[in-house]
Every structure is written in C-alpha cells, then in structure tokens.
Design a protein around this motif. Structure first.
Motif, mmCIF file in Angstrom:
data_model
loop_
_atom_site.group_PDB
_atom_site.id
_atom_site.type_symbol
_atom_site.label_atom_id
_atom_site.label_comp_id
_atom_site.label_asym_id
_atom_site.label_seq_id
_atom_site.Cartn_x
_atom_site.Cartn_y
_atom_site.Cartn_z
ATOM 1 N N UNK A 133 0.475 -1.301 -0.308
ATOM 2 C CA UNK A 133 -0.009 0.176 -0.083
ATOM 3 C C UNK A 133 1.264 1.338 0.133
ATOM 4 N N UNK A 134 1.853 1.563 -0.502
ATOM 5 C CA UNK A 134 2.897 2.045 -0.643
ATOM 6 C C UNK A 134 2.770 3.515 -2.416
ATOM 7 N N UNK A 135 2.039 4.461 -0.812
ATOM 8 C CA UNK A 135 2.311 5.700 -2.086
ATOM 9 C C UNK A 135 3.205 6.197 -3.279
ATOM 10 N N UNK A 151 7.990 5.455 -3.059
ATOM 11 C CA UNK A 151 8.880 5.316 -3.863
ATOM 12 C C UNK A 151 9.723 5.978 -4.326
ATOM 13 N N UNK A 152 9.559 7.279 -4.459
ATOM 14 C CA UNK A 152 10.472 8.054 -5.368
ATOM 15 C C UNK A 152 11.855 8.929 -4.079
ATOM 16 N N UNK A 153 11.223 8.549 -3.289
ATOM 17 C CA UNK A 153 11.751 8.847 -1.800
ATOM 18 C C UNK A 153 13.349 8.056 -1.546
ATOM 19 N N UNK A 154 12.481 6.977 -1.620
ATOM 20 C CA UNK A 154 13.694 5.568 -1.403
ATOM 21 C C UNK A 154 14.375 6.016 -2.479
ATOM 22 N N UNK A 155 14.221 5.395 -3.826
ATOM 23 C CA UNK A 155 15.030 5.256 -5.240
ATOM 24 C C UNK A 155 16.713 6.531 -4.418
ATOM 25 N N UNK A 156 15.576 8.489 -4.153
ATOM 26 C CA UNK A 156 16.453 9.496 -4.235
ATOM 27 C C UNK A 156 17.584 8.803 -3.400
ATOM 28 N N UNK A 157 17.133 9.042 -2.498
ATOM 29 C CA UNK A 157 17.692 8.251 -1.078
ATOM 30 C C UNK A 157 19.105 7.685 -1.294
ATOM 31 N N UNK A 158 18.681 6.551 -1.861
ATOM 32 C CA UNK A 158 19.644 5.371 -1.722
ATOM 33 C C UNK A 158 20.211 4.338 -3.449
ATOM 34 N N UNK A 159 19.955 6.108 -4.352
ATOM 35 C CA UNK A 159 20.773 5.591 -5.466
ATOM 36 C C UNK A 159 19.890 4.452 -5.607
ATOM 37 N N UNK A 170 4.571 6.372 -13.596
ATOM 38 C CA UNK A 170 4.936 8.218 -14.163
ATOM 39 C C UNK A 170 5.348 8.380 -13.556
ATOM 40 N N UNK A 171 5.114 9.042 -12.132
ATOM 41 C CA UNK A 171 5.878 9.768 -11.648
ATOM 42 C C UNK A 171 7.881 9.261 -11.186
ATOM 43 N N UNK A 172 7.677 8.511 -11.135
ATOM 44 C CA UNK A 172 8.963 7.457 -11.100
ATOM 45 C C UNK A 172 9.778 8.254 -12.318
ATOM 46 N N UNK A 173 9.318 8.158 -13.846
ATOM 47 C CA UNK A 173 9.895 8.504 -14.561
ATOM 48 C C UNK A 173 10.383 9.704 -14.733
ATOM 49 N N UNK A 174 9.271 10.636 -13.697
ATOM 50 C CA UNK A 174 8.934 11.906 -13.878
ATOM 51 C C UNK A 174 10.514 12.242 -12.997
ATOM 52 N N UNK A 227 13.204 10.306 -11.149
ATOM 53 C CA UNK A 227 14.131 9.677 -12.146
ATOM 54 C C UNK A 227 14.349 8.859 -13.110
ATOM 55 N N UNK A 228 14.349 9.363 -13.946
ATOM 56 C CA UNK A 228 13.841 8.827 -14.973
ATOM 57 C C UNK A 228 15.069 7.942 -15.279
ATOM 58 N N UNK A 229 16.585 7.709 -14.492
ATOM 59 C CA UNK A 229 17.161 6.780 -15.004
ATOM 60 C C UNK A 229 16.689 5.140 -14.734
ATOM 61 N N UNK A 230 15.899 5.575 -13.436
ATOM 62 C CA UNK A 230 15.317 3.743 -12.972
ATOM 63 C C UNK A 230 14.459 3.103 -14.558
ATOM 64 N N UNK A 231 14.867 1.689 -13.732
ATOM 65 C CA UNK A 231 14.373 0.790 -14.892
ATOM 66 C C UNK A 231 13.285 0.068 -13.874
ATOM 67 N N UNK A 232 12.067 0.197 -13.982
ATOM 68 C CA UNK A 232 10.649 -0.346 -13.306
ATOM 69 C C UNK A 232 10.327 -2.239 -13.799
ATOM 70 N N UNK A 233 10.290 -2.912 -12.947
ATOM 71 C CA UNK A 233 9.341 -4.440 -12.971
ATOM 72 C C UNK A 233 8.697 -4.414 -13.151
ATOM 73 N N UNK A 234 7.432 -5.069 -13.448
ATOM 74 C CA UNK A 234 6.286 -5.296 -12.716
ATOM 75 C C UNK A 234 6.198 -6.700 -12.298
ATOM 76 N N UNK A 235 4.783 -7.326 -11.769
ATOM 77 C CA UNK A 235 4.851 -8.523 -11.578
ATOM 78 C C UNK A 235 3.918 -8.914 -10.623
ATOM 79 N N UNK A 236 2.877 -9.618 -9.933
ATOM 80 C CA UNK A 236 1.226 -9.870 -9.751
ATOM 81 C C UNK A 236 0.485 -10.666 -10.468
#
Ligand code: B1M
Length: 777
Positions: free
Chosen positions: A695-697, A701-709, A731-735, A737-746
């Motif tokens: 249940x993560x907003x 996610x963006x904050x963690x990505x930035x903080x821990x590179x 969409x928010x993440x790509x704006x 942190x554009x360098x991040x790659x996203x894998x999805x599942x579920x």
C-alpha cells in the motif's frame, strides 16, 4: 486398602469389609503403615459397606461402619492432625429410568452409611470410584442432610474423558461444587500418566480443592496375578506434577500401597499446598453436557403449556412422548438449555414436573431450567435433577426469597431472579435494578455465589405497555453493569397481541443483546431470531472468523474444499491442503518436512502459489469468504517463514557487490505475499533489497529511490483496481528519476498490462525478477 488387603490374603469374591470383624488387627496395621508413611487421611475399610452388599452377611451397615471407624481411630492414636475418611463406594445399582432403583432408595442407602460413620466419629465423608453422577448426587445429598462433615468426591473416568455413564469432567465439577462438596476429583480406572489430561481439565475448571488418586499405572497379568506397571518412584514423579498443576490432595488407588504414598510425600513435601483458584464462570449442566454463559445461550421455551393447546392436552393425557418430542426437537434446533414448566391448574404439577424432568434428562443432553410457581414442585424436581439446573424463578418478594433461595443452595442450582416484588413489575429501570439487587444480596447471604445468579428484567408487551419496552432494556444494561450478573429475558412476550410477531421478536432480541442480554428464553425454531443471534455473534466478534455464520449460510464445508476430501481433524494434511484450509501450524510442519526433499523455491512455485491460486478461485466463486481467505494467507506466510530460514545464500552469478533494488506493493493494494517472496529470492541472489512494504504511495517510492540511489524498482499489484495505481506510480517515478528501470509483477499482470502501465519489464515470478535484474546490472 483393597490392594494391601489382597496381599494379606483377601480372596476374590471375599467381602473385604469382613476383616473388620474377623481380623481387625490386620486393618489396624494397614492404617498404621499408611500413617507411618505420612498420610494425612486414612480411609476406613468400608468401601462396599452398604445394605445391598451386606444383606446376605451376618453384618449390619451400622455395626460394620462403627467397627471400621473404631479400628481407624485406634490406629490413629498418638498421631496428630491425621483424619479418618469414611470410605463409601458406588452402590452398584442403576437408577431409574434406565435402571430399577429410585433416587430416594439410593439416597437411603447412603444415608445409612453416612449416619453410621458420623456417629462413629469419622472426620470426612469420602465418596469414591463413582461413574454415575446421579448416584453420587444422591450420596452427597444424603451426607449434606444428615451430617456436618466435609464431603470429598471422586469419580472414575475413561481415557476419553467421560465416566462409564457418560458424565463429563465439567458436569462433575459444576454439579458437585454447587452442591457444596469440600473436594472434588478423580480416582481409579487409569494410571497417573493417562489421568493427566483429565486432571488438567479439572484444574482448569474447579474452584474447590482437587483430589487425585490414580492407580499404579495400567494392569498387566503376570503368573496369573494382576500387577501394575508404574513403580512408586515413577508414580511420585507424576504426583509432584499434579501438585504443581494445582492439585491439593493426593492419594493412590488400585495397585498402590504404603511405598507409593511414602514416595509421593517425599516428592511433594516441598510443594506448597495448592489453594484452588476461584473461577467466576456461570455454568449449568446435565450429567454429560456443560453450558457456560460466555456467549449467547438460547433457553428453549416450548415446554411451557401457557397458550399451547397441544402441550396442555399432552399434560392432561400424561403423554410423555409428546413432551419428549418437543424436548428433542428444541435440542435439534439449537437450544442450549430447555425451560421445563408443567403448570396446569387441573393436573398434579409436583408429580408431573418430577416425571418430566426424569424422562427428559434421560433422553436429552441439554441442561434444564426448572420452571414453576409451585415451591414444592420446584424443590422435588430440582432434587432429582441429574446435574446443575437453573431454578425459574425467585422474585423480590420476601416469601419468595425465603422459600426458593434455600432450595437453590441445597440442591446446587443457579437461580433466575425476576425483577418484581409486592408492587408488581416496577416501571422504571432503576426500580427493577433495586429489586435485582435485593435478590442478589439475599442469594449471596445464604451462600449462593454471584456466578450462579441470573436476572430476568421482564419483558412487557409492546401492544399494552409500549412506553415500558425500553425500560426493560435499560434495566438489562443496568443490571449487567451494576451487579455483574448474567441476564435472561423471555423475549417473545414483547409481541403479544400484535400481528406478524416474528419481526417484533427478532428486533427486540437484537436490541436486548446489545444491552447485554446473555440468554433469551425463546423458540429455537424461530429462524428469524436464530439469524439475529448468528449475525450478532459475527458483529460482536463472538463468532471467530465468522466461521459458524459462514457454515450456516453457505454450502461451505472445509472438508469439501480439500482436494481429496481429507479430514483435517484426523489426517495429516499436505502443504497445499493446509494452506487451503488455513491451518498455520500444519502448514509449518508440512513445509519443514517438504524441505527435506525439495528446494525452497520449488516449494514456493509448485505448492504455495498454486494453493493460493486455488484459494483465490474458491473465494471468487464464493465457496469461501474473506475470513477464510485471510486464514489461508496466514498459513501461506507461516510456510514461507520456514522457507525463508532454510534458504542458503547462493552466489550471484554476476555480481560480487550488491546492486540495490526497491520493492513495493502499489498504493491501494495490501497483497504482499508475492512481493515478499520476490524480496527473499533477490536477497539470496545478492541484491540489496529496500522493501518499502505494501500500500505504498508513489512519493514514498521516489523518496527511497533518491535517498539510496536505487536503479531498479519492482512493483507488485494483485488487483485490477490497483493496476491504475501502478501506472501512476511508474509515471511519477519516470518524471522524478528517469534513469530508474521498473519491473512489474503480481497475479493480475500480464505482459500486455505491463506495457499498458509503461513498465520496462514484466516478471511472471521471483526467479524471472532475478534474471531481469541481473541482466540490467
Ligand atoms: Co485478495 N484478492 N483480496 N487477499 N487475494 C486476490 C488478489 C483475488 C484475485 C481473489 C479473487 O477474487 N480471485 C481478488 C482480486 C480480484 C481482482 O481485482 N482481479 C482479491 C480481492 C478482491 C481481495 C479483497 C478486495 C477482498 C475483500 O476485502 N473483499 C482484499 C483486498 C484488500 C486490498 O488490497 N486493498 C483482499 C485481501 C486479501 C488478504 C488480506 C486476505 C490476502 C492477502 C494477504 C497478504 O498478501 N498479506 C489475500 C490473498 C491471499 C489473495 C489470493 C488468494 C492470493 C494472493 C497471493 O498471495 N498469491 C489472491 C488470489 C490469487 O492470486 N489467485 C487474491 C500468491 C503469491 C505468491 O502470488 O502475489 O502473484 P503473487 O506473486 C507471484 C508473482 O505474481 C510474482 O512473483 C510472486 C512469486 O511467484 N510477483 C512479482 C508478484 N509481485 C511481484 C513483483 C515483482 C516481480 C514479480 O517485482 C520485481
């Protein structure tokens, strides 16, 4: 006594009590040996000294008992604080209506023994080796009414926790405690090891001192002789355990002798005497079934002739079959207790109530509420009741209190108090509370404990006294809060004189339950009222996981959903089955055993995931419901915990240093079992995983990505409704942190949906996540 006497030459078939006359020195020596061993109580050689057994001998009951007590007294001389227990065994007769001996005849048999023992100067009356609670009740009454000595009672149980006559431990305790015995417990039939679970049950339920006298183990025949397989030392070890569990009085039965008592005393001499712990629990019982008022209890109302023409006719015709059918019918419909009222002006109510109680208690398991305005009828029926009943009723009038309360006290019954007095039914709730308080005070003054008092605040009919209906309900609340006793209401009286009574009845019931009503007196065949209770139990958490409700309202049956119809009660379940049924411990055990043959990941993919998929299907098709879904999830988590511990770190194929990955179940979705699996597997492959939870907003996610590179983010979604949330997060993440790659599942995702949410990759399972992440690194 019996064991030692046999070793002294008493033959099978010989009357052991005859030694009191023929070889008194032997009996005296036996007592002295036990006293020397340290026993606090010695039991007289009178186990079978009753009229039935002595009638073909030259001895009288009185003479035999007097002699036996004299010998014990002689042996005791010189010892301080040692007591003589008059030993009384079962009469060997079966009571009516199953047997041919009346309750009063058995009473007389025991009375003779008790009177003789008390006259001779014994200190305690000990009833032992009983298997029929009814017979024992006759004995206890005989002792209570004919002497002032403390009464100890022990019954003999089979390994299934019941006596030969079907008496349960709970019924024994409820009945005997209410009758006022000084100690209760178990003797004979089994060794200490086999008795342990029974002793445990007694300790959990009893509020009075507990007495335990096991055999010296189980009998084995050697050289044509009976021997017992537990040595004195081993016996004493168990007895020490019993003392630690809370047993106050210890002894031995068949196969035990002085050595057992000596070892027991040695093993327990440093144990403090166990004071019994008082249990403030309201309970009633038949001889085989206890009912505690810890949940809504339905008191079946149909055995009351008021307004029931057919029952009235049956009473006039002495038609017991009709009465029994009504009783059995109510039991089947789900009543927990039955109210029995046989009051008609033109019949002999005293005889009829007694007869009905005798017949019903031999056919129906449920405890009874004995209901009459005739004091004699109440007394006689309560006297011969086999268990602990409720007496319906006493009220606030002086003469009622004086007549009824002593009956409840003497025969060990709960008492139902009606909030009316000389003025009739008071109007206000406060006045009814005052009457209830008077009843409680008077009952307590004569020694009836609070737990044995129930109060009926009296339902008035809405058609005639509409403005007083709410006063009754307020009174229920006040009585519960101020007096802390259980409450009863004859709910359906409220609708009298109105059309469509069931609607009024079930609504009144719901309102009363919310005020704290414990036991409605009602027709258990009224489905509307039953449904109200069932729903109330769900909404108040009494029906844990709504299990009963779901079972009642669906075809759902745990057994039916198991792949091969296995029965979880008796069979060992495999991992898939344990998850489907939702058994955590079973799931844990099955996983541990599976790990011996299979790799952890295989177990995840081939057992846990398919099991949960099946659970999902069952949920979707409404075979199971949310509480069961949760149970299955918990079981799966337990299984996974075991796997997690077992997984050994494998070397990553590419990296020595740990690449970072963030994992999250997207906003609005709380399914995290899959995400957690992915986490563990990735960690095993040397990824440093930042688990952001469920249940993560997107901001988190963006904050963690930035903080821990972090360069790789894995997102999980299980529901169609949260796919949108996943798209927004990406969409928010790509704006940000554009360098991040996203894998999805579920479970809900497909390669197409992954494209739709604009993810970089789709992983169908945990291993694929690893492979993609490794490639990205
Ligand atoms: Co609910 N649930 N559930 N549930 N639940 C589903 C998902 C559902 C399909 C059941 C059904 O109706 N058939 C259905 C969704 C329908 C839909 O939208 N299509 C559903 C529903 C409706 C609900 C509720 C709304 C029910 C309700 O309240 N009325 C509610 C939702 C609340 C919410 O989220 N806001 C709900 C609640 C629950 C529980 C709490 C009881 C429990 C979850 C407990 C928990 O996770 N802590 C639960 C469960 C257990 C399920 C099912 C039965 C099982 C899910 C599961 O754990 N699967 C599920 C039915 C099903 O999936 N067939 C269902 C096993 C797990 C290992 O698989 O998560 O797919 P999965 O993970 C796999 C792969 O997908 C992949 O790897 C994993 C390992 O192989 N993977 C990734 C997953 N995430 C990844 C991320 C990656 C990579 C790979 O990133 C790198």
């Amino acid at each position: 006594m019996g064991t030692v006497l046999q070793s002294k030459g008493v033959k099978l078939g010989e009357l052991p009590e005859s030694y009191n006359y023929t070889r008194p020195e032997v009996i005296e020596e036996i007592h002295r040996e036990y006293l020397e061993a340290g026993a606090d109580f010695i039991t007289t050689n009178t186990f079978g000294a009753n009229r039935y057994k002595l009638n073909k001998t030259p001895y009288t009951v009185e003479g035999m008992i007097e002699k036996a007590v004299e010998i014990a007294k002689e042996a005791r001389k010189g010892y301080k604080n040692r007591y003589i227990a008059l030993d009384i065994g079962s009469s060997g007769k079966v009571l009516e209506p199953i047997g041919d001996t009346s309750f009063e005849e058995i009473y007389d048999i025991f009375k003779e023994q008790v009177v003789a023992g008390a006259k001779a100067g014994c200190d305690v009356i000990l009833f032992e080796t009983f298997t029929d609670l009814y017979e024992l009740k006759a004995g206890v009454l005989a002792a209570k009414e004919n002497c002032d000595l403390p009464i100890f009672c022990t019954m003999s149980f089979e390994e299934n926790g019941r006596t030969f006559f079907g008496t349960s431990v709970e019924s024994m305790i409820l009945t005997l405690e209410a009758l006022g015995v000084a100690a209760v417990g178990v003797n004979c039939s089994l060794g200490p090891k086999e008795l342990k679970p029974i002793v445990q049950q007694i300790v959990e339920k009893a509020s009075i001192p507990i007495l335990v006298q096991p055999n010296a183990g189980l009998p084995v025949i050697k050289d044509g002789q009976v021997h017992y397989n537990v040595s004195p030392k081993e016996f004493a070890r168990y007895m020490k355990e019993f003392a630690e569990m809370g047993v106050s009085l210890l002894g031995g039965c068949c196969g035990t002798d002085y050595a057992y008592i000596r070892e027991t005393i040695e093993a327990t001499c440093n144990e403090p005497y166990s004071e019994p712990t008082y249990k403030e629990v309201t309970g009633v019982c038949s001889h085989g079934k206890a009912v505690y008022f810890d949940d809504v209890r339905i008191i079946g109302e149909r055995l009351n002739p008021t307004g029931k023409k057919l029952l009235q006719q049956a009473l006039r015709n002495d038609d017991m079959d009709y009465i029994l059918k009504e009783a059995i019918g109510q039991e089947k419909q789900g009543a927990h207790l039955l109210d029995v009222n046989m009051g008609l002006p033109d019949i002999d109510e005293v005889a009829m109530l007694k007869k009905a109680v005798t017949e019903i208690q031999s056919m129906v398991k449920l405890p009874l509420q004995i209901d009459s305005s005739n004091v004699q009828a109440l007394e006689e029926a309560t006297r011969i009741y086999n268990g602990k009943p409720i007496i319906n009723s006493v009220n606030g009038k002086k003469e009622s209190l004086e007549a009824i309360l002593p009956i409840a006290k003497k025969y060990g019954a709960c008492i139902l108090g009606l909030t009316l007095d000389e003025r009739g039914i008071p109007e206000s709730a406060e006045e009814r509370l005052e009457v209830a308080r008077r009843i409680v005070t008077a009952a307590r003054e004569i020694g009836i404990p609070k737990k044995d008092i129930l109060i009926d605040c009296l339902v008035v009919t809405a058609s005639a006294q509409q403005d007083l209906v709410l006063e009754t309900l307020r009174a229920v609340r006040l009585v519960k809060e101020e007096l802390g006793v259980k409450t009863v209401l004859g709910v359906s009286n409220v609708s009298f004189g109105l059309p469509n009574r069931p609607i009024i009845n079930k609504t009144m019931l719901a309102m009363a339950l919310m005020q704290g009503l414990d036991a409605p007196i009602m027709n258990p065949g009224d489905t509307g009222m039953l449904e109200t209770i069932s729903a109330y139990r769900v909404l108040t958490g009494k029906d844990k996981d709504s299990k009963a409700y779901i079972t009642q309202n669906t075809q759902m049956n745990e057994l039916a959903i198991l792949p091969n119809g296995a029965n979880p009660e008796v069979e060992k379940l495999d991992l898939k089955q344990a998850i489907i049924v939702g058994l955590k411990e079973e799931a844990k055990k099955a996983t541990t055993s599976k790990l011996k043959e299979r790799k952890a990941l295989e177990i995840v993919e081939e057992e846990i995931v398919p099991a949960l998929n099946q659970v999902g299907t069952l949920y979707e098709e409404q075979t199971i419901f949310l509480p069961q879904l949760i149970k299955s999830a918990e079981a799966a988590k337990k299984a996974f915990e075991v796997l997690q511990q077992a997984m050994t770190k494998e070397e990553s194929s590419i990296h020595a240093q740990k690449p970072k990955v963030a994992l999250a179940t997207v906003y609005g979705d709380i399914h995290d079992i899959g995400k957690n699996i992915v986490k563990v597997i990735m960690e095993n492959y040397h990824f440093e995983v930042y688990d952001l939870g469920k249940d993560v907003p997107s901001e988190k996610v963006i904050e963690a990505v930035k903080k821990h590179d972090i360069r790789i983010v894995g997102l999980s979604a299980l529901m169609t409704t949260t796919v949108g949330s996943m798209k927004e997060t990406i969409a928010a993440l790509k704006v940000a942190c554009p360098e991040v790659k996203v894998i999805v599942g579920g479970a809900v995702l497909t390669p197409d949906l992954a494209e739709f949410v604009e993810a970089d990759y789709y992983a169908k399972d945990a291993m694929e996540s690893v492979r993609i992440a490794e490639k990205l690194c």
